[in-house]
Design a protein around this motif. Sequence first.
Motif, PDB file in Angstrom:
ATOM      1  N   ARG A  88       0.585  44.080 -30.953  1.00  0.00           N
ATOM      2  CA  ARG A  88       0.946  44.970 -32.065  1.00  0.00           C
ATOM      3  C   ARG A  88      -0.168  45.092 -33.103  1.00  0.00           C
ATOM      4  O   ARG A  88      -0.037  45.865 -34.046  1.00  0.00           O
ATOM      5  CB  ARG A  88       2.207  44.445 -32.779  1.00  0.00           C
ATOM      6  CG  ARG A  88       3.333  43.955 -31.869  1.00  0.00           C
ATOM      7  CD  ARG A  88       3.926  45.095 -31.081  1.00  0.00           C
ATOM      8  NE  ARG A  88       4.923  44.635 -30.140  1.00  0.00           N
ATOM      9  CZ  ARG A  88       6.224  44.550 -30.370  1.00  0.00           C
ATOM     10  NH1 ARG A  88       6.688  44.880 -31.554  1.00  0.00           N
ATOM     11  NH2 ARG A  88       7.056  44.142 -29.435  1.00  0.00           N
ATOM     12  N   VAL A  89      -1.236  44.310 -32.949  1.00  0.00           N
ATOM     13  CA  VAL A  89      -2.273  44.212 -33.984  1.00  0.00           C
ATOM     14  C   VAL A  89      -3.295  45.334 -33.837  1.00  0.00           C
ATOM     15  O   VAL A  89      -3.742  45.645 -32.727  1.00  0.00           O
ATOM     16  CB  VAL A  89      -2.978  42.846 -33.909  1.00  0.00           C
ATOM     17  CG1 VAL A  89      -4.228  42.821 -34.796  1.00  0.00           C
ATOM     18  CG2 VAL A  89      -2.018  41.726 -34.299  1.00  0.00           C
ATOM     19  N   ILE A 129       0.972  45.893 -36.785  1.00  0.00           N
ATOM     20  CA  ILE A 129       0.368  44.893 -37.659  1.00  0.00           C
ATOM     21  C   ILE A 129      -1.077  45.317 -37.919  1.00  0.00           C
ATOM     22  O   ILE A 129      -1.898  45.367 -36.999  1.00  0.00           O
ATOM     23  CB  ILE A 129       0.404  43.489 -37.014  1.00  0.00           C
ATOM     24  CG1 ILE A 129       1.846  43.072 -36.715  1.00  0.00           C
ATOM     25  CG2 ILE A 129      -0.289  42.467 -37.907  1.00  0.00           C
ATOM     26  CD1 ILE A 129       1.968  41.938 -35.718  1.00  0.00           C
ATOM     27  N   ASP A 160      10.410  33.582 -37.630  1.00  0.00           N
ATOM     28  CA  ASP A 160       9.695  34.614 -36.878  1.00  0.00           C
ATOM     29  C   ASP A 160      10.400  35.963 -36.991  1.00  0.00           C
ATOM     30  O   ASP A 160      11.627  36.048 -36.910  1.00  0.00           O
ATOM     31  CB  ASP A 160       9.579  34.227 -35.406  1.00  0.00           C
ATOM     32  CG  ASP A 160       8.550  33.122 -35.186  1.00  0.00           C
ATOM     33  OD1 ASP A 160       7.692  32.936 -36.070  1.00  0.00           O
ATOM     34  OD2 ASP A 160       8.620  32.455 -34.142  1.00  0.00           O
ATOM     35  N   HIS A 207      -2.591  29.465 -40.816  1.00  0.00           N
ATOM     36  CA  HIS A 207      -2.067  30.817 -40.611  1.00  0.00           C
ATOM     37  C   HIS A 207      -1.959  31.628 -41.900  1.00  0.00           C
ATOM     38  O   HIS A 207      -1.224  32.608 -41.951  1.00  0.00           O
ATOM     39  CB  HIS A 207      -0.695  30.743 -39.932  1.00  0.00           C
ATOM     40  CG  HIS A 207      -0.763  30.201 -38.543  1.00  0.00           C
ATOM     41  ND1 HIS A 207       0.307  29.581 -37.932  1.00  0.00           N
ATOM     42  CD2 HIS A 207      -1.783  30.179 -37.646  1.00  0.00           C
ATOM     43  CE1 HIS A 207      -0.041  29.207 -36.713  1.00  0.00           C
ATOM     44  NE2 HIS A 207      -1.305  29.562 -36.516  1.00  0.00           N
ATOM     45  N   ARG A 229       9.681  40.066 -35.499  1.00  0.00           N
ATOM     46  CA  ARG A 229       8.860  40.949 -34.681  1.00  0.00           C
ATOM     47  C   ARG A 229       8.559  42.215 -35.473  1.00  0.00           C
ATOM     48  O   ARG A 229       9.470  42.890 -35.964  1.00  0.00           O
ATOM     49  CB  ARG A 229       9.586  41.324 -33.396  1.00  0.00           C
ATOM     50  CG  ARG A 229       9.776  40.164 -32.437  1.00  0.00           C
ATOM     51  CD  ARG A 229       8.499  39.706 -31.771  1.00  0.00           C
ATOM     52  NE  ARG A 229       7.956  40.663 -30.811  1.00  0.00           N
ATOM     53  CZ  ARG A 229       6.810  40.499 -30.165  1.00  0.00           C
ATOM     54  NH1 ARG A 229       6.072  39.427 -30.394  1.00  0.00           N
ATOM     55  NH2 ARG A 229       6.391  41.399 -29.297  1.00  0.00           N
ATOM     56  N   GLN A 266       2.001  38.082 -31.293  1.00  0.00           N
ATOM     57  CA  GLN A 266       2.284  39.512 -31.346  1.00  0.00           C
ATOM     58  C   GLN A 266       0.984  40.324 -31.295  1.00  0.00           C
ATOM     59  O   GLN A 266       0.891  41.412 -31.867  1.00  0.00           O
ATOM     60  CB  GLN A 266       3.061  39.855 -32.633  1.00  0.00           C
ATOM     61  CG  GLN A 266       4.414  39.159 -32.747  1.00  0.00           C
ATOM     62  CD  GLN A 266       5.223  39.636 -33.937  1.00  0.00           C
ATOM     63  OE1 GLN A 266       5.401  40.830 -34.154  1.00  0.00           O
ATOM     64  NE2 GLN A 266       5.715  38.687 -34.724  1.00  0.00           N
ATOM     65  N   SER A 267      -0.006  39.813 -30.594  1.00  0.00           N
ATOM     66  CA  SER A 267      -1.333  40.430 -30.614  1.00  0.00           C
ATOM     67  C   SER A 267      -1.324  41.853 -30.062  1.00  0.00           C
ATOM     68  O   SER A 267      -2.213  42.647 -30.401  1.00  0.00           O
ATOM     69  CB  SER A 267      -2.332  39.573 -29.834  1.00  0.00           C
ATOM     70  OG  SER A 267      -1.918  39.419 -28.485  1.00  0.00           O
ATOM     71  N   TRP A 282      -0.947  35.872 -35.826  1.00  0.00           N
ATOM     72  CA  TRP A 282      -0.338  36.976 -35.076  1.00  0.00           C
ATOM     73  C   TRP A 282      -0.629  36.925 -33.584  1.00  0.00           C
ATOM     74  O   TRP A 282      -0.306  37.877 -32.857  1.00  0.00           O
ATOM     75  CB  TRP A 282      -0.809  38.306 -35.652  1.00  0.00           C
ATOM     76  CG  TRP A 282      -0.301  38.555 -37.037  1.00  0.00           C
ATOM     77  CD1 TRP A 282      -1.050  38.660 -38.172  1.00  0.00           C
ATOM     78  CD2 TRP A 282       1.057  38.726 -37.447  1.00  0.00           C
ATOM     79  NE1 TRP A 282      -0.241  38.886 -39.263  1.00  0.00           N
ATOM     80  CE2 TRP A 282       1.058  38.929 -38.843  1.00  0.00           C
ATOM     81  CE3 TRP A 282       2.281  38.717 -36.767  1.00  0.00           C
ATOM     82  CZ2 TRP A 282       2.230  39.127 -39.579  1.00  0.00           C
ATOM     83  CZ3 TRP A 282       3.448  38.906 -37.493  1.00  0.00           C
ATOM     84  CH2 TRP A 282       3.414  39.105 -38.880  1.00  0.00           C
ATOM     85  N   MET A 305      -5.280  35.110 -40.033  1.00  0.00           N
ATOM     86  CA  MET A 305      -4.350  36.174 -39.654  1.00  0.00           C
ATOM     87  C   MET A 305      -4.349  36.379 -38.144  1.00  0.00           C
ATOM     88  O   MET A 305      -3.290  36.563 -37.524  1.00  0.00           O
ATOM     89  CB  MET A 305      -4.693  37.473 -40.379  1.00  0.00           C
ATOM     90  CG  MET A 305      -4.455  37.417 -41.876  1.00  0.00           C
ATOM     91  SD  MET A 305      -4.457  39.047 -42.679  1.00  0.00           S
ATOM     92  CE  MET A 305      -6.200  39.498 -42.574  1.00  0.00           C
ATOM     93  N   GLU A 306      -5.531  36.321 -37.544  1.00  0.00           N
ATOM     94  CA  GLU A 306      -5.605  36.483 -36.087  1.00  0.00           C
ATOM     95  C   GLU A 306      -4.811  35.395 -35.382  1.00  0.00           C
ATOM     96  O   GLU A 306      -4.057  35.659 -34.437  1.00  0.00           O
ATOM     97  CB  GLU A 306      -7.062  36.460 -35.634  1.00  0.00           C
ATOM     98  CG  GLU A 306      -7.241  36.714 -34.150  1.00  0.00           C
ATOM     99  CD  GLU A 306      -8.695  36.841 -33.754  1.00  0.00           C
ATOM    100  OE1 GLU A 306      -8.967  37.489 -32.727  1.00  0.00           O
ATOM    101  OE2 GLU A 306      -9.569  36.300 -34.471  1.00  0.00           O
ATOM    102  N   THR A 321       0.789  37.277 -43.433  1.00  0.00           N
ATOM    103  CA  THR A 321       1.373  36.536 -42.323  1.00  0.00           C
ATOM    104  C   THR A 321       2.731  35.979 -42.758  1.00  0.00           C
ATOM    105  O   THR A 321       3.082  35.994 -43.940  1.00  0.00           O
ATOM    106  CB  THR A 321       0.479  35.369 -41.860  1.00  0.00           C
ATOM    107  OG1 THR A 321       0.585  34.272 -42.789  1.00  0.00           O
ATOM    108  CG2 THR A 321      -0.983  35.798 -41.732  1.00  0.00           C
TER     109      THR A 321
END
Length: 203
Positions: free
Chosen positions: A182-183, A158, A152, A98, A154, A179-180, A176, A172-173, A90
Amino acid sequence: MRSTWLQRGGADDLIVVFGGWALGAAPFDALTGPQDVLFVEDWRELGALPDLSGYARRTLLAFSFGVGAAGHWIAGYGDPFDRKIAVNGTLAPADADHGIPPEMVEATAAGLSDASFARFCRRAGLDGAPQIDIAERQAELRAVIQRGRAPDVRFDRIWLSKRDRIMPPAAMEAAWAPQSDRVEWIDAPHVPFANRLTWEAWL
């Protein structure tokens, strides 16, 4: 900050790997592909990379504590990358919500020994333990704590491991969440690369 060429054959495409703490390039040993690969490690200080301008395409793959380092590095040096990938890290690596709580990172530094590092490698899912300089790796952990959260960035993709025993999956959840989209979650340990054995599969 140290950089080493893992593969350099005059390819058009370059992958720059920002590695994790103390594991060296071993997590990436089995990955293959036609790309040139530059491995970067040691986050005690952040410095310039070699000239990357000769490549048609430049991809960042940031792993573990390398994710936070990448965020700080981009803030200081600009963003030369066409695509950015984060794996099991992260932008706030030493953080109670985080990342890994700072007191746990400090405890790892304070108690670091060959035996404790071998246990860390097993928890990470790495076969064997690289040789380390204990004082340097203690200093690196403390530098990560002191550097704090990165600005930050982008990422285009991820990857997060459900069975990560180093970087807490819940942290980690949360990190992110903005940007979820991208996960992608995978059933793997902290070092997940045995699941996909080409560089391209992670990009």
